[in-house]
Write an enzyme that holds these catalytic residues in place. Structure first.
Site, PDB file in Angstrom:
ATOM      1  N   TYR A  10       2.913  -7.731  -3.021  1.00  7.89           N
ATOM      2  CA  TYR A  10       1.579  -8.608  -2.752  1.00  7.89           C
ATOM      3  C   TYR A  10       2.225 -10.392  -2.533  1.00  7.89           C
ATOM      4  CZ  TYR A  10      -0.159  -5.702  -6.671  1.00  7.89           C
ATOM      5  OH  TYR A  10      -0.733  -4.353  -7.605  1.00  7.89           O
TER       6      TYR A  10
ATOM      7  N   HIS B  55       5.073   1.235  -7.990  1.00  8.01           N
ATOM      8  CA  HIS B  55       4.457   1.268  -7.780  1.00  8.01           C
ATOM      9  C   HIS B  55       3.330   2.404  -6.726  1.00  8.01           C
ATOM     10  CE1 HIS B  55       2.154  -2.016  -5.625  1.00  8.01           C
ATOM     11  NE2 HIS B  55       1.446  -1.124  -6.186  1.00  8.01           N
TER      12      HIS B  55
END
Ligand code: NAP
Length: 285
Positions: free
Chosen positions: A56, A114
């Site tokens: 991110y 992730h």
């Protein structure tokens, strides 16, 4: 608003004893000063679980917001994720160390893999690396994201370790009933990403969500979040808007009837994913 006067959030006790707030705050795609402001506001209004990821590119901002907040660090859970390009034992450990450095934190409350990236075949090894980080005191709890039942079984079989959470795509168009039931039998807590399906679909005024929202005098977004909470799922809604942050958090206080929960679950469709994010084929760099 005085952060210190806010009542503690309800929590779930994870399989390793960590107390996980029943709702968290998503931080993608917030960046820069907007990210700092949104996370500070989220903490001010009562969120205590922050979801970020290396990918991110906002870990520094999340860390800054935690440091600048009036809320004590000990009351906040910071959760980040190891990206696909770090799927090897040494690289995954380095990824955790880099996250800690970027966030100026001593310890991460949760770290997740992730995406499993099955074609790389290292979805077990990267979990083992995170367990090493836990042994070294860098991480309090080890979880995964986007793992399917098959991949969870492989991890548990190979390591004897059951991840504390699995964070997966989950919203009314894609309720993941089978996976959630499997998590329950394994003692894994489900976290929902894109819990509001990014608010992309509009109701037609006579759909179940609109009707349920009207019956409770709440917004459709709050009805969706109350549905997650009723199912024992931890939603991670993102909002840059302080008023929507408050409204989303207030969903914890809304109780839907079992029929209402079932009516929202029935909105699910096999092709209900937001994008082509099937973890068996999706590759996250
Ligand atoms: N593990 C993974 O692979 C993965 C993948 C995707 C996302 N995530 C995590 O999950 C978090 C949430 O997912 P997401 O950001 O994709 O989607 P989401 O939380 O379902 O939706 C966010 C969108 O909904 C809007 N919104 C929020 N509350 C609202 C409300 N009460 N009424 C109307 N609109 C509202 C937001 O706009 P405003 O900001 O303008 O309010 C934003 O555009 C992410 O931030 C990230 O932390 C994880």
């Amino acid at each position: 608003m005085d952060a210190m006067t806010i009542a503690p959030l309800p929590t779930h006790t994870l399989n390793d004893g960590l107390e996980l707030p029943a709702i968290g705050f998503g931080t993608w795609p917030l960046r820069g000063d907007d990210a700092v402001a949104a996370v500070r506001s989220a903490l001010d209004v009562g969120y205590r679980l922050l979801d970020t990821a290396v990918n991110y590119e906002n870990e520094a901002e999340v860390g800054r917001a935690v440091r600048e907040s009036a809320v004590p660090r000990a009351e906040i859970l910071v959760q980040t994720k190891v990206p696909g390009r770090f799927h090897a034992r040494d690289l995954a450990i380095r990824s955790v160390e880099d996250s800690l450095r970027r966030m100026h934190l001593d310890v991460l409350d949760l770290v997740l893999v992730h995406w499993p990236n099955p074609s790389q075949g290292r979805y077990v090894e990267v979990v083992e690396a995170l367990l090493t980080c836990r042994e070294r005191g860098l991480v309090r709890s080890v979880g995964v994201s986007n793992y399917t039942e098959r991949l969870l079984d492989e991890v548990i079989e190979a390591t004897g370790f059951t991840p504390s959470v699995n964070q997966v795509e989950l919203h009314p168009s894609f309720p993941q009933a089978e996976l959630v039931a499997r998590h329950e039998s394994l003692g894994i807590r489900t976290q929902a990403w894109s819990p509001l399906a990014r608010m992309e679909s509009e109701g037609d005024g006579d759909d179940p969500l609109t009707r349920i929202a009207a019956a409770h005098r709440i917004s459709p977004a709050q009805a969706v979040l109350a549905w997650h909470v009723a199912r024992g799922i931890v939603p991670l809604p993102k909002s840059a808007d302080p008023a929507r942050q408050v409204a989303n958090l207030a969903a914890l206080e809304i109780t839907l009837t079992p029929d209402e929960v079932a009516a929202i679950t029935a909105l699910g469709r096999p092709d209900g994913r937001l994008f082509d994010g099937d973890p068996e084929t999706h590759e996250e760099d």
